[in-house]
Design an enzyme around this catalytic site. Sequence first.
Site, PDB file in Angstrom:
ATOM      1  N   SER A  97       0.846  -1.193   0.000  1.00 38.96           N
ATOM      2  CA  SER A  97       0.000   0.000   0.000  1.00 38.96           C
ATOM      3  C   SER A  97       0.881   1.241   0.000  1.00 38.96           C
ATOM      4  O   SER A  97       2.109   1.143  -0.003  1.00 38.96           O
ATOM      5  CB  SER A  97      -0.876   0.008   1.256  1.00 38.96           C
ATOM      6  OG  SER A  97      -0.046   0.263   2.374  1.00 38.96           O
ATOM      7  N   LYS A  98       0.227   2.389   0.028  1.00 40.71           N
ATOM      8  CA  LYS A  98       0.953   3.666   0.029  1.00 40.71           C
ATOM      9  C   LYS A  98       1.950   3.747   1.183  1.00 40.71           C
ATOM     10  O   LYS A  98       2.995   4.367   1.091  1.00 40.71           O
ATOM     11  CB  LYS A  98      -0.043   4.813   0.169  1.00 40.71           C
ATOM     12  CG  LYS A  98      -0.854   5.051  -1.063  1.00 40.71           C
ATOM     13  CD  LYS A  98      -0.884   6.546  -1.399  1.00 40.71           C
ATOM     14  CE  LYS A  98      -1.550   6.803  -2.725  1.00 40.71           C
ATOM     15  NZ  LYS A  98      -3.001   6.904  -2.652  1.00 40.71           N
ATOM     16  N   ARG A  99       1.570   3.112   2.296  1.00 40.62           N
ATOM     17  CA  ARG A  99       2.401   3.108   3.487  1.00 40.62           C
ATOM     18  C   ARG A  99       3.821   2.591   3.180  1.00 40.62           C
ATOM     19  O   ARG A  99       4.792   2.943   3.816  1.00 40.62           O
ATOM     20  CB  ARG A  99       1.729   2.176   4.495  1.00 40.62           C
ATOM     21  CG  ARG A  99       2.096   2.258   5.904  1.00 40.62           C
ATOM     22  CD  ARG A  99       0.975   1.657   6.753  1.00 40.62           C
ATOM     23  NE  ARG A  99       0.479   0.387   6.211  1.00 40.62           N
ATOM     24  CZ  ARG A  99       1.039  -0.801   6.442  1.00 40.62           C
ATOM     25  NH1 ARG A  99       2.098  -0.888   7.203  1.00 40.62           N
ATOM     26  NH2 ARG A  99       0.530  -1.899   5.927  1.00 40.62           N
ATOM     27  N   GLY A 122       5.388   3.143   0.520  1.00 43.17           N
ATOM     28  CA  GLY A 122       6.024   4.005  -0.475  1.00 43.17           C
ATOM     29  C   GLY A 122       5.580   3.661  -1.885  1.00 43.17           C
ATOM     30  O   GLY A 122       6.154   4.140  -2.855  1.00 43.17           O
TER      31      GLY A 122
END
Length: 522
Positions: free
Chosen positions: A256-258, A260
């Site tokens: 996920s975006k977490r 990067g």
Amino acid sequence: MSERKVRVRFAPSPTGYPHIGNIRTALFNWLFARHSGGSFIVRIEDTDVTRKVEGAVDAILDSLEWLEIDWDEGPRVGGKYGPYFQSQRLDIYKETAQLLLTEDRAYRCYCSSEQLAQMRAEMAERKESMRSYDRRCRNLSQEEQDKLEAQDITPVVRFKTPLEGQTSFNDLIKGEVTFDNSTLDDFVLLKSDGYPTYHLANIVDDHLMQISHVLRADEWLSSTPRHILLYDALGYEPPLFAHLPMILGSDRSKLSKRHGATSITEYRRQGYLPQAMMNFLALLGWSLDDKTEIFSKEELVQQFSIERVSKTAAIFNREKLEWINGFYIRKDAIVEVPPAEGYATGLAPKVSTDFVDRLLESLDNDLPPEVRRPTKEYVEQIAPLIVERLKTLKEAADLFDFFFLDELVYDADLLLGKKLTKEAAVAALEAALQRLTALSVDWDGIGRDEKKVAEDAQLLEGVLRPLAAELGLKTGEFFGLLRVATTGHTAAPPLFQTMAVVGKDRCLRHIKLALDRLRGKA
Ligand code: GLU
């Protein structure tokens, strides 16, 4: 199965911006097609009207074009091939649904969404959670159907999934995969809005487009037994399947975006190079020999094989992407490396004009609005000094801001480093200021070639290196102090070249400001 010519497809649904996993699927299909001299098709699966996202198709196609993932056929649009759109082929799916109805392999279901919701709740209570539909319309008599039709209910068409037995297929990556038919629903083929579901449209098109191999993300594995049953019901030969390993974040949770990871469009905006992105994506689940990390596009096409796709999940590693990007930046940009002794005399690598142009463009976009835009001439001076330190072009504006700022922003403590006292630092900067002011030459980066910059750098070093000894400081300490004073950072390109390019006026101003900051420090 008979030997078929390789024909593969990338079949995205335009329900969002393309992420790493989507484009990895596109790339693997494309590499497989190019490697085997086959065809690669792009098909937009836009049959879920409720989840359509404005701009998603353009973002998908732009990402493919950016990576130079080209496709071989499709309807002609303005002299090029456009992709296929399922929304333009609705009649074909309707006809197929009708055929399945006629052959008693499908049936009309009249249940309302409220009934279905209630059914789901009841089935969940009975722990029958694998399925969500209790098949109540499967055996309606003609009379019952006519009654429901008369109530003006638009039915959906459901597949008559065999109640018993198993469905197996040989996945080219996972090996034999088997599902019990009892775990599969009577899934919907045609929705009440007349649009097909993914299952129906997908297999009809894979058949009509003569797709030989389906390479798709692991998340579709559970759809495959449904597809095999549909192929069978229609008397079509199924393609071969290869489900690509999942991509996980570094903590092994869903990417996920977490971690990067962002959309491909965003990576592009952040200054990643397409060849770096392609190289990185190829290694998400494929490897040649577990050690080679750099592959040109041609090498990937030559080496790619489904056999070398891993069964286990791939881990997304942002640092690796940055490293690969840095590699391609240097590879593209550096035209000539100075001889080994050249670095010692202050020479930097020669860079291409193309690199200078791209760096200039990126700085234009990314420097804060209040900062004066650098000229090309100035960027020509900077480029050789920073080329070996960049992981993306975009970070130049931030990492090397001192080349552009008239006033540096940093914490005065940074000047003292680990060891220096305030008094020693003040004395050292005063001495440096005095020596540099007394220098009869004016140096600055404008209008100088690398040789002149190197000469200026040597001149500065000639003045400042002996000063360290005079002050009783280690050169490392003294140069560290000067580096922070003239750049605001503890790490920067070689000090004297940097000072040479920043220019005399600004260096002196920075040193004075550093003195003020130290003196003002409690
Ligand atoms: N439309 C599906 C997707 O969005 C395609 C899956 C497949 O390749 O069959 O990924």
